[in-house]
Design an enzyme around this catalytic site. Structure first.
Site, PDB file in Angstrom:
ATOM      1  CG  ASN A 158      -1.822   1.129   1.351  1.00 61.32           C
ATOM      2  OD1 ASN A 158      -1.409   2.264   1.131  1.00 61.32           O
ATOM      3  ND2 ASN A 158      -3.066   0.866   1.679  1.00 61.32           N
ATOM      4  CG  ASP A 160      -3.162   4.571   0.719  1.00 63.34           C
ATOM      5  OD1 ASP A 160      -3.177   4.471  -0.510  1.00 63.34           O
ATOM      6  OD2 ASP A 160      -4.039   4.085   1.468  1.00 63.34           O
ATOM      7  CG  HIS A 161       1.097   5.987   4.935  1.00 58.56           C
ATOM      8  ND1 HIS A 161       0.103   6.871   5.273  1.00 58.56           N
ATOM      9  CD2 HIS A 161       0.784   4.817   5.534  1.00 58.56           C
ATOM     10  CE1 HIS A 161      -0.777   6.260   6.042  1.00 58.56           C
ATOM     11  NE2 HIS A 161      -0.389   5.014   6.215  1.00 58.56           N
ATOM     12  NE  ARG A 169       7.023  21.558   3.259  1.00 58.53           N
ATOM     13  CZ  ARG A 169       8.310  21.916   3.202  1.00 58.53           C
ATOM     14  NH1 ARG A 169       8.898  22.045   2.043  1.00 58.53           N
ATOM     15  NH2 ARG A 169       8.978  22.126   4.298  1.00 58.53           N
ATOM     16  CG  HIS A 194      -8.412   3.959   1.095  1.00 58.11           C
ATOM     17  ND1 HIS A 194      -8.617   3.798   2.441  1.00 58.11           N
ATOM     18  CD2 HIS A 194      -9.628   4.262   0.568  1.00 58.11           C
ATOM     19  CE1 HIS A 194      -9.887   4.010   2.730  1.00 58.11           C
ATOM     20  NE2 HIS A 194     -10.523   4.297   1.611  1.00 58.11           N
ATOM     21  NE  ARG A 196      -8.617   7.193   4.306  1.00 57.32           N
ATOM     22  CZ  ARG A 196      -9.489   6.877   5.251  1.00 57.32           C
ATOM     23  NH1 ARG A 196     -10.622   7.533   5.370  1.00 57.32           N
ATOM     24  NH2 ARG A 196      -9.222   5.900   6.084  1.00 57.32           N
ATOM     25  NE  ARG A 200      -7.996  11.049   5.481  1.00 62.13           N
ATOM     26  CZ  ARG A 200      -8.443  10.453   6.591  1.00 62.13           C
ATOM     27  NH1 ARG A 200      -7.638   9.715   7.308  1.00 62.13           N
ATOM     28  NH2 ARG A 200      -9.680  10.605   6.980  1.00 62.13           N
ATOM     29  CD  GLU A 221      -7.700   0.113   1.696  1.00 58.40           C
ATOM     30  OE1 GLU A 221      -6.522  -0.248   1.464  1.00 58.40           O
ATOM     31  OE2 GLU A 221      -8.049   0.658   2.740  1.00 58.40           O
ATOM     32  CB  THR A 252      -9.405   1.274   7.163  1.00 57.26           C
ATOM     33  OG1 THR A 252      -9.022   1.923   5.969  1.00 57.26           O
ATOM     34  CG2 THR A 252     -10.736   0.597   6.983  1.00 57.26           C
ATOM     35  CD  GLU A 302      -6.917  -6.345   3.148  1.00 60.79           C
ATOM     36  OE1 GLU A 302      -7.184  -5.932   2.000  1.00 60.79           O
ATOM     37  OE2 GLU A 302      -6.199  -5.715   3.950  1.00 60.79           O
ATOM     38  CG  HIS A 342      -5.377  -2.121   9.203  1.00 56.78           C
ATOM     39  ND1 HIS A 342      -4.873  -1.448  10.290  1.00 56.78           N
ATOM     40  CD2 HIS A 342      -6.017  -1.188   8.447  1.00 56.78           C
ATOM     41  CE1 HIS A 342      -5.214  -0.171  10.196  1.00 56.78           C
ATOM     42  NE2 HIS A 342      -5.897   0.017   9.087  1.00 56.78           N
ATOM     43  N   GLY A 343      -1.877  -3.123   9.990  1.00 51.10           N
ATOM     44  CA  GLY A 343      -1.054  -3.125  11.205  1.00 51.10           C
ATOM     45  C   GLY A 343       0.089  -4.122  11.166  1.00 51.10           C
ATOM     46  N   GLY A 364       1.348  -1.563   4.350  1.00 48.25           N
ATOM     47  CA  GLY A 364       1.712  -0.214   3.937  1.00 48.25           C
ATOM     48  C   GLY A 364       2.616   0.474   4.940  1.00 48.25           C
ATOM     49  CG  HIS A 365       2.344   3.113   9.091  1.00 50.21           C
ATOM     50  ND1 HIS A 365       3.138   2.831  10.175  1.00 50.21           N
ATOM     51  CD2 HIS A 365       2.241   4.457   9.029  1.00 50.21           C
ATOM     52  CE1 HIS A 365       3.484   3.967  10.747  1.00 50.21           C
ATOM     53  NE2 HIS A 365       2.957   4.967  10.082  1.00 50.21           N
TER      54      HIS A 365
HETATM   55  N1  PXP Z   1      -5.631  -3.294   4.238  1.00 44.76           N
HETATM   56  C1  PXP Z   1      -6.567  -2.328   4.356  1.00 44.76           C
HETATM   57  C2  PXP Z   1      -7.963  -2.664   3.960  1.00 44.76           C
HETATM   58  C3  PXP Z   1      -6.231  -1.044   4.808  1.00 44.76           C
HETATM   59  O1  PXP Z   1      -7.191  -0.090   4.930  1.00 44.76           O
HETATM   60  C4  PXP Z   1      -4.889  -0.768   5.117  1.00 44.76           C
HETATM   61  C5  PXP Z   1      -4.502   0.620   5.563  1.00 44.76           C
HETATM   62  O2  PXP Z   1      -4.568   1.514   4.533  1.00 44.76           O
HETATM   63  C6  PXP Z   1      -3.939  -1.801   4.975  1.00 44.76           C
HETATM   64  C7  PXP Z   1      -4.343  -3.062   4.560  1.00 44.76           C
HETATM   65  C8  PXP Z   1      -2.499  -1.583   5.279  1.00 44.76           C
HETATM   66  O3  PXP Z   1      -2.355  -1.347   6.642  1.00 44.76           O
HETATM   67  P1  PXP Z   1      -0.973  -0.841   7.182  1.00 44.76           P
HETATM   68  O4  PXP Z   1      -0.725   0.495   6.560  1.00 44.76           O
HETATM   69  O5  PXP Z   1      -1.175  -0.770   8.658  1.00 44.76           O
HETATM   70  O6  PXP Z   1       0.047  -1.854   6.770  1.00 44.76           O
END
Ligand code: PXP
Length: 390
Positions: A158, A160-161, A169, A194, A196, A200, A221, A252, A302, A342-343, A364-365
């Site tokens: 992912n 997104d970040h 910026r 994602h 949104r 954002r 997503e 999420t 998922e 997630h996480g 992702g994160h």
């Molecule tokens: N799966 C879904 C559905 C999510 O919403 C996210 C967060 O954007 C992730 C996976 C990835 O989570 P993380 O950024 O904590 O790895």
């Protein structure tokens, strides 16, 4: 049919029996018995206890019993090998104690039972026990290689970040498109973004460009909002993952309540299907949500791993992990393709990645956070070289 499998167990979640049957077929082939016949019966503890009492004079349940039809070890291919009986309850209990997936424990019990049918007996002497163990290890090794080839877990990233940092910026770097390409070069099996409603981080332009540039698989997503649905239908990502979306949340927060909005989600799934886009539903590891996802025609689920990742202390983490593992087994058994995410981080990913029912992890994160740290030294050195060389 060389493997005849029957289950008299009603355990919940149901066991991954189709996979067990496939393992049995691989094993027969590995032992040169592809034309032999094997009967596999799955029972609950009370039935196992009765069999153990009747045939072995032991009044307690056990994990596996074998009833050979042939004698010795020189058994020709094409023989009726006999019966293996496995207790589902004991296999599940042992898997929990050993902290391994139930599928792995079942496979080990199957191997043990089969090696007995092939004339090995660890109860005869220490030398026989060693011989039997060596044969079991050998089969386990070869079976793992065969099955790993078919079920190698995938990693989708992912990005997104990367966009979060860019939006901080309001300029045009770092670019998630470039980041996605690097992730693919490093071996990612897919890219997740994602889009949104509040835009954002990921912007419409990002999804458009990723649709053109991603070579692996683009997973969009999204919340089930009409505006975003229209974008998905026109851009046609390789799949979409429906998530609940709240304006105020940082990320999420929970899984979709599929049970509470079956009709609405079923319609979105139908619409996506019509455009050739498979749908994944992001859900908490709850049996009722999984059954609802299967009932309304989702291709994937998922499983939300957030509660497992956030759990503090070994006991709480084990309990949350069990829920994820059971949910994945149930979803797999219902014919769904299973992803998880997630996480997940460098500290907690291994146990989830070891679950054979899960096809792909979405992370992702943790990866972006680490990229900043492990890439920071190079970034400073490059800037320093420019500053000093000026
Ligand atoms: N799966 C879904 C559905 C999510 O919403 C996210 C967060 O954007 C992730 C996976 C990835 O989570 P993380 O950024 O904590 O790895």
């Amino acid at each position: 049919m060389p493997v005849i499998l029957r289950s008299e167990s009603n355990c919940q979640p149901p066991l991954p029996l189709e996979r067990l049957r496939q393992s049995a077929e691989h094993l027969l082939r590995l032992c040169g018995h592809q034309h032999s016949e094997l009967s596999l019966l799955i029972v609950a503890d009370p039935a196992m206890r009765e069999m153990n009492r009747h045939y072995r004079g032991k009044d307690k349940a056990t994990n596996v019993l074998s009833f050979p039809m042939a004698e010795g070890r020189d058994i020709p291919n094409g023989t009726l090998l006999g019966d293996i009986v496995i207790s589902a309850d004991t296999a599940i209990r042992e898997a929990r104690e050993l902290k391994i997936p139930v599928a792995k424990r079942l496979r080990w019990l199957l191997i043990h039972g089969l090696v007995h049918l092939l004339g090995y007996d660890h109860e005869l002497s220490a030398a026989e026990a060693r011989l039997m163990e060596a044969r079991e290890m050998e089969l386990q090794h070869h079976l793992t290689i065969i099955e790993r080839k078919n079920t190698m877990i995938q990693l989708a990233i992912n990005v997104d970040h990367v966009a979060t940092l860019r939006q901080a910026r309001g300029i045009n770097e770092p670019d998630p498109i470039l980041a996605a390409g690097i992730c693919e070069l490093a071996g990612a099996s897919g890219i997740v973004v994602h889009l949104r409603e509040d835009r954002r981080h990921i912007q419409d332009r990002d999804v458009r460009l990723l649709r053109e540039t991603v070579k692996t698989k683009l997973n969009l997503e999204m919340g089930a909002a009409p505006e975003i649905i229209a974008i998905a239908l026109s851009l046609k990502p390789d799949m979409v993952t429906l998530v609940p979306e709240k304006r105020q949340e940082l990320t999420t927060e929970g899984g979709l309540n599929v049970c509470g909005q079956k009709k609405k989600l079923e319609e979105v799934i139908k619409e996506m299907r019509g455009a050739g886009i498979p749908v994944s539903l992001f859900i908490d590891p709850e049996p009722k949500q999984i059954k609802a996802a299967a009932a309304i025609g989702a291709t994937f689920v998922e499983i939300h791993t957030g509660r497992y990742c956030d759990a503090i202390g070994e006991t709480a983490q084990d309990a949350e992990f069990d829920l994820v593992a059971q949910a994945a087994e149930l979803a797999y058994g219902q014919g769904l393709k299973v992803n998880a995410g997630h996480g997940l981080s460098y500290h907690n990913v291994s146990r989830v990645a070891a679950l054979e029912t899960i096809g792909e992890l979405s992370i992702g994160h943790a990866i972006m956070a680490r990229a900043i740290i492990v890439g920071l030294e190079r970034a400073v050195r490059e800037m320093l070289a420019l500053v000093r060389g000026a």
